[in-house]
Design an enzyme around this catalytic site. Structure first.
Site, PDB file in Angstrom:
ATOM      1  N   ASN A   9       0.885  -1.165   0.000  1.00 54.19           N
ATOM      2  CA  ASN A   9       0.000   0.000   0.000  1.00 54.19           C
ATOM      3  C   ASN A   9       0.927   1.220   0.000  1.00 54.19           C
ATOM      4  OD1 ASN A   9      -1.735   2.084   0.584  1.00 54.19           O
ATOM      5  ND2 ASN A   9      -2.687   1.097   2.355  1.00 54.19           N
ATOM      6  N   LYS A  16       3.278   0.908   3.184  1.00 54.37           N
ATOM      7  CA  LYS A  16       2.825  -0.101   4.143  1.00 54.37           C
ATOM      8  C   LYS A  16       2.885  -1.451   3.437  1.00 54.37           C
ATOM      9  CE  LYS A  16      -0.223   3.116   6.529  1.00 54.37           C
ATOM     10  NZ  LYS A  16      -1.583   3.637   6.636  1.00 54.37           N
ATOM     11  N   ARG A  93      -2.665  -1.896  -3.364  1.00 48.88           N
ATOM     12  CA  ARG A  93      -3.785  -0.979  -3.265  1.00 48.88           C
ATOM     13  C   ARG A  93      -3.632   0.058  -4.372  1.00 48.88           C
ATOM     14  NH1 ARG A  93      -4.741   3.791   1.070  1.00 48.88           N
ATOM     15  NH2 ARG A  93      -6.815   4.356   0.383  1.00 48.88           N
ATOM     16  N   HIS A 181     -12.139   4.488  -0.409  1.00 48.22           N
ATOM     17  CA  HIS A 181     -12.013   3.684   0.822  1.00 48.22           C
ATOM     18  C   HIS A 181     -12.762   2.347   0.695  1.00 48.22           C
ATOM     19  CE1 HIS A 181     -11.316   7.735   2.996  1.00 48.22           C
ATOM     20  NE2 HIS A 181     -10.150   7.130   2.794  1.00 48.22           N
ATOM     21  N   LEU A 209     -12.736   7.187   9.322  1.00 47.41           N
ATOM     22  CA  LEU A 209     -12.164   8.476   9.722  1.00 47.41           C
ATOM     23  C   LEU A 209     -10.659   8.323   9.940  1.00 47.41           C
ATOM     24  CD1 LEU A 209     -14.913   9.481  12.362  1.00 47.41           C
ATOM     25  CD2 LEU A 209     -14.904   9.905   9.884  1.00 47.41           C
ATOM     26  N   GLY A 212      -7.563  10.469   5.354  1.00 51.46           N
ATOM     27  CA  GLY A 212      -8.696  10.618   4.446  1.00 51.46           C
ATOM     28  C   GLY A 212      -9.920  10.188   5.231  1.00 51.46           C
ATOM     29  N   ARG A 241      -7.508  17.789   2.993  1.00 52.37           N
ATOM     30  CA  ARG A 241      -8.491  18.011   1.917  1.00 52.37           C
ATOM     31  C   ARG A 241      -9.780  18.580   2.518  1.00 52.37           C
ATOM     32  NH1 ARG A 241      -8.452  12.040  -0.022  1.00 52.37           N
ATOM     33  NH2 ARG A 241      -6.874  11.691   1.583  1.00 52.37           N
ATOM     34  N   GLY A 328      -7.925   5.341  11.593  1.00 46.80           N
ATOM     35  CA  GLY A 328      -7.112   5.948  12.662  1.00 46.80           C
ATOM     36  C   GLY A 328      -7.885   6.733  13.706  1.00 46.80           C
ATOM     37  N   GLY A 330     -11.358   7.020  13.871  1.00 41.37           N
ATOM     38  CA  GLY A 330     -12.550   6.261  14.268  1.00 41.37           C
ATOM     39  C   GLY A 330     -12.246   5.157  15.261  1.00 41.37           C
ATOM     40  N   GLU A 331     -11.074   4.526  15.112  1.00 41.62           N
ATOM     41  CA  GLU A 331     -10.723   3.429  16.012  1.00 41.62           C
ATOM     42  C   GLU A 331     -10.109   3.919  17.314  1.00 41.62           C
ATOM     43  OE1 GLU A 331      -8.200   0.649  13.850  1.00 41.62           O
ATOM     44  OE2 GLU A 331      -9.520   0.833  12.106  1.00 41.62           O
ATOM     45  N   GLU A 379      -7.426  -3.104   5.436  1.00 31.77           N
ATOM     46  CA  GLU A 379      -7.417  -3.037   3.973  1.00 31.77           C
ATOM     47  C   GLU A 379      -6.425  -4.036   3.387  1.00 31.77           C
ATOM     48  OE1 GLU A 379      -6.827   1.027   4.964  1.00 31.77           O
ATOM     49  OE2 GLU A 379      -8.076   1.727   3.319  1.00 31.77           O
TER      50      GLU A 379
HETATM   51  P1  ADP Z   1      -4.179   6.916   6.737  1.00 29.62           P
HETATM   52  O1  ADP Z   1      -4.099   5.402   6.735  1.00 29.62           O
HETATM   53  O2  ADP Z   1      -5.182   7.478   5.786  1.00 29.62           O
HETATM   54  O3  ADP Z   1      -2.859   7.609   6.724  1.00 29.62           O
HETATM   55  P2  ADP Z   1      -5.089   6.559   9.426  1.00 29.62           P
HETATM   56  O4  ADP Z   1      -6.292   5.696   9.273  1.00 29.62           O
HETATM   57  O5  ADP Z   1      -3.843   5.936   9.936  1.00 29.62           O
HETATM   58  O6  ADP Z   1      -4.818   7.356   8.100  1.00 29.62           O
HETATM   59  O7  ADP Z   1      -5.493   7.780  10.376  1.00 29.62           O
HETATM   60  C1  ADP Z   1      -4.608   8.812  10.655  1.00 29.62           C
HETATM   61  C2  ADP Z   1      -5.322   9.789  11.562  1.00 29.62           C
HETATM   62  O8  ADP Z   1      -5.705   9.126  12.773  1.00 29.62           O
HETATM   63  C3  ADP Z   1      -4.462  10.971  11.996  1.00 29.62           C
HETATM   64  O9  ADP Z   1      -5.208  12.176  11.910  1.00 29.62           O
HETATM   65  C4  ADP Z   1      -4.172  10.670  13.465  1.00 29.62           C
HETATM   66  O10 ADP Z   1      -4.022  11.842  14.210  1.00 29.62           O
HETATM   67  C5  ADP Z   1      -5.441   9.965  13.868  1.00 29.62           C
HETATM   68  N1  ADP Z   1      -5.266   9.221  15.114  1.00 29.62           N
HETATM   69  C6  ADP Z   1      -4.544   8.121  15.355  1.00 29.62           C
HETATM   70  N2  ADP Z   1      -4.616   7.799  16.674  1.00 29.62           N
HETATM   71  C7  ADP Z   1      -5.402   8.731  17.264  1.00 29.62           C
HETATM   72  C8  ADP Z   1      -5.860   8.970  18.603  1.00 29.62           C
HETATM   73  N3  ADP Z   1      -5.518   8.174  19.592  1.00 29.62           N
HETATM   74  N4  ADP Z   1      -6.655  10.045  18.818  1.00 29.62           N
HETATM   75  C9  ADP Z   1      -6.998  10.872  17.821  1.00 29.62           C
HETATM   76  N5  ADP Z   1      -6.607  10.698  16.547  1.00 29.62           N
HETATM   77  C10 ADP Z   1      -5.819   9.653  16.271  1.00 29.62           C
END
Ligand code: ADP
Length: 397
Positions: A9, A16, A93, A181, A209, A212, A241, A328, A330-331, A379
């Site tokens: 990815n 990744k 990906r 996504h 969330l 992106g 964005r 990131g 959302g979890e 993913e």
């Molecule tokens: P991508 O894979 O699109 O790079 P991720 O799904 O890894 O993105 O999400 C990254 C986002 O998640 C960042 O804005 C990061 O600050 C946020 N994030 C990760 N852990 C936390 C947390 N504990 N609290 C708040 N935001 C978090």
């Protein structure tokens, strides 16, 4: 000889990867998962084994400047770890599959040509995804590769959800709403019958969330609408964005401020969203910990847009049974989940604060009319499944 399969990815500043291994006469299993982050700035390499134990963690030479250099690092590590292992396939990906790819596809020169034509529709991601395919082709020309698209999962949406309301002749060559996504949503939909059986067959809004961010409306596990559309700029506020934006603003940037197309592209993909509003950071963690008014406004806007557009998705579905948080933010952010759920109380979301804080799978009270859930996305596993199936590797991954 043991068989290996890779999932890549490749993003603008990170690579990744997952390594799957099949010992002789046995089934596939996850061997390692890792990433090279900070490509072009301060590259760093980390790998965990299949059980989550860290097996590599090192800063890399600043000479790792691009995706090609990152692939070299990964190839060197794989050689060192697994010697003469046989790589049976590589799954990638690829963000945009355009109008012609409704599912994963084996990479051929013709497929690559078609995917290159989509670069203007996903300038932040597509070039890096395709560069990784080129880098593998250059090093392992005999190994089959599979492209898995973020758009495919949405391709069964009704026409009313995909049409772009411009003159027909301008839309002839694939101007439509695609949605992104998709690998994440497909994975979440695939595990809902197990982790949230009471909503899996119903009307579900999934909120991916991360850097992106988007929403997907699922009916019976199939995508019926999504907030990202023709490109990955629409919908929710994202790290850099803007999400939904009056196109008149874009005209203003061109006509009144005199920005060039490249400058406008950079504003829209790299300088807006959380970063644009706050002027501080695109990273939700930084903003949640910052008391500056602009940082708080950025977080408020993120939550406001998510809740507002959850309302729109509920409208598209004619009601909602479940809300799922993933990726990131959302979890990992109980605060953002709590704030979005509070704003969705009118829909019937009744949060269980304790369950949310301790990140239970179900985070609403038992009597909540609409249940809310946290489901970690994967993913890479989705790509591994598609790649295994397409290449006939009988993957159990
Ligand atoms: P991508 O894979 O699109 O790079 P991720 O799904 O890894 O993105 O999400 C990254 C986002 O998640 C960042 O804005 C990061 O600050 C946020 N994030 C990760 N852990 C936390 C947390 N504990 N609290 C708040 N935001 C978090």
């Amino acid at each position: 000889m043991e068989d290996f399969a890779l999932v890549l990815n490749a993003g603008s500043s990170s690579l990744k990867f997952c390594v799957y291994r099949r010992p002789e006469e046995q089934t596939w299993g996850l061997e390692a998962r890792g990433q090279i982050e900070g490509i072009g700035t301060s590259p760093h390499f980390t790998v965990k084994d299949g059980t989550g134990v860290k097996v590599a963690d090192q800063a890399l030479a600043a000479s790792v400047r691009d995706g090609d250099g990152a692939i070299d690092v990964l190839a060197g590590w794989l050689r060192q770890q697994y010697g003469g292992a046989r790589v049976r396939g590589v799954g990638h990906r690829v963000v945009h599959g355009g109008p012609n790819f409704a599912g994963p596809v084996a990479v051929t020169p013709q497929v690559l040509d078609e995917l290159r034509r989509l670069v203007p529709l996903a300038p932040l991601h597509q070039p890096h995804n395709l560069a990784a395919i080129d880098a593998v082709t250059a090093r392992l020309p005999e190994v089959p590769q599979v492209a898995c698209f973020d758009t495919s999962f949405h391709r069964g949406q009704p026409e009313v959800a995909t049409v772009v309301p411009l003159p027909r002749d301008l839309c002839r060559d694939g101007v439509q709403r695609y949605g992104f996504h998709g690998l994440s949503y497909e994975y979440v939909a695939s595990v809902l019958p197990t982790v949230a059986p009471e909503i899996a067959a119903g009307r579900v809004i999934v909120a991916h969330l991360g850097s992106g961010a988007s929403l997907c409306a699922l009916r019976g596990g199939r995508s019926v609408d999504s907030t990202l559309s023709f490109t990955a700029l629409d919908g929710l506020c994202m790290g850099t964005r803007p999400g939904a934006l009056d196109p008149g603003v874009v005209l203003y940037l061109f006509q009144t401020l005199g920005l060039s197309p490249k400058e406008v592209e950079s504003v829209l993909y790299k300088k807006s969203g959380l970063l644009g509003i706050s002027g501080i950071s695109n990273d939700m963690r930084d903003l949640l910990g910052n008391t500056a008014a602009s940082a708080q406004l950025a977080v408020d806007y993120f939550v406001y847009q998510a809740a507002k557009q959850i309302g729109a998705m509920a409208g598209a579905l004619g009601g909602v049974d479940g809300l799922v948080f993933t990726a990131g933010i959302g979890e990992n952010s109980a605060e953002i989940r709590a704030r979005i759920c509070a704003a969705c109380a009118w829909l019937g979301v009744d949060l269980d604060a304790g369950a949310n804080e301790s990140r239970q799978t179900r985070i609403t009270r038992p009597e909540s009319r609409v249940s809310a859930w946290v489901v970690p996305t994967n993913e890479e596993l989705m790509i591994a499944r598609h790649t295994g199936r397409l290449l006939g590797l009988a993957a159990n991954a």
